[in-house]
Enzyme design. Structure first.
Site, PDB file in Angstrom:
ATOM      1  N   LYS A  68      -7.001   3.373  -2.593  1.00  0.00           N
ATOM      2  CA  LYS A  68      -7.333   3.392  -1.158  1.00  0.00           C
ATOM      3  C   LYS A  68      -7.435   4.814  -0.647  1.00  0.00           C
ATOM      4  CE  LYS A  68      -4.858   1.901   3.215  1.00  0.00           C
ATOM      5  NZ  LYS A  68      -3.596   1.239   3.646  1.00  0.00           N
ATOM      6  N   LYS A 121     -10.286   0.332  -1.532  1.00  0.00           N
ATOM      7  CA  LYS A 121      -9.854   0.157  -0.328  1.00  0.00           C
ATOM      8  C   LYS A 121     -10.399   1.438   0.415  1.00  0.00           C
ATOM      9  CE  LYS A 121      -6.487  -1.318   3.175  1.00  0.00           C
ATOM     10  NZ  LYS A 121      -5.318  -1.723   3.457  1.00  0.00           N
ATOM     11  N   ASP A 156       0.812  -1.243   0.129  1.00  0.00           N
ATOM     12  CA  ASP A 156       0.007   0.079  -0.025  1.00  0.00           C
ATOM     13  C   ASP A 156       1.018   1.139  -0.103  1.00  0.00           C
ATOM     14  OD1 ASP A 156      -1.628  -2.290   0.620  1.00  0.00           O
ATOM     15  OD2 ASP A 156      -2.922  -0.995   1.940  1.00  0.00           O
TER      16      ASP A 156
END
EC number: 4.1.2.4
Length: 222
Positions: free
Chosen positions: A152, A182, A91
């Protein structure tokens, strides 16, 4: 329609990214992830490799975290090392300042550098609470063009806040069906988690996973 506890658990990255986290806490995180049936754990790169038995649980880590103000080369090197140490997913945090300067091309380039550096699944953290709607769309498009797998919402560390239903809806409208979305940051109860899923989230980053799952009124399967 409410998502079941079992289904929700399989969407969760069970997360511990506190700066003072210990290896003993990571061991407990792994055990809890296996018990709860979460998709993965998400930990800092310094906690890799994970030596505990993971079972079906995947390992995610972060890159350029939490500010995103690292050079593309530094982010790529961090992602490459984490992948070698067993991370299945990375991430990464974008350089938000570049995006706000209108340099989405440079944001795309840094994402592409990290994409090249890791064979695993790549999620791009855009800090949606700090962005305008147009900037959210631009960040999502840059992530898609660079070959990322997910966008995300948040690190959970930015003072502007974490995930919002509006941001998730916008991200899903921009890249949903091609990239995953996300939602992460500030999701502390089942109702909020369910709202994020209804808005289009396909993965959730949770630190208080047990409390969120315990709020479900349905213990059934999918």
């Amino acid at each position: 329609m409410e998502i079941t506890r079992t289904a929700l658990a399989t969407m969760v990255d069970h997360t511990l990214l506190k700066t003072d986290a210990t290896h003993a806490q990571i061991s407990a995180l792994v055990a809890e992830a296996r018990e709860l049936g979460t998709f993965s754990i998400c930990v800092s790169p310094s906690m890799l490799p994970i030596t505990e038995e993971l079972g079906e649980v995947k390992v995610a880590t972060v890159c350029g975290f939490p500010s995103g103000n690292h050079t593309p080369a530094a982010k790529a090197a961090e992602a490459a090392e984490s992948s070698k140490l067993g991370a299945d997913e990375v991430d990464m945090v974008i350089n938000i300042g570049l995006l706000k300067e209108g340099r989405a091309d440079l944001v795309e380039a840094e994402i592409a550098a990290v994409r090249q550096a890791t064979p695993g699944l790549l999620k791009v953290i855009i800090e949606s609470a700090a962005l305008t709607d147009d900037e959210i769309v631009a960040a999502c498009r840059a992530a898609e063009a660079a070959g990322a797998d997910y966008v995300k919402t948040s690190t959970g560390f930015h003072p502007a806040g974490g995930a919002s239903v509006h941001a998730v809806e916008l991200m899903a409208a921009t890249v949903g069906g091609r990239l995953g979305v996300k939602a992460s940051g500030g999701i502390r109860d089942y109702a909020t988690a369910n709202a994020m899923v209804e808005a289009g989230a396909t993965r959730l980053g949770l630190s208080g996973t047990r409390a969120v799952l315990d709020g479900s009124t349905d213990d059934g399967d999918y």
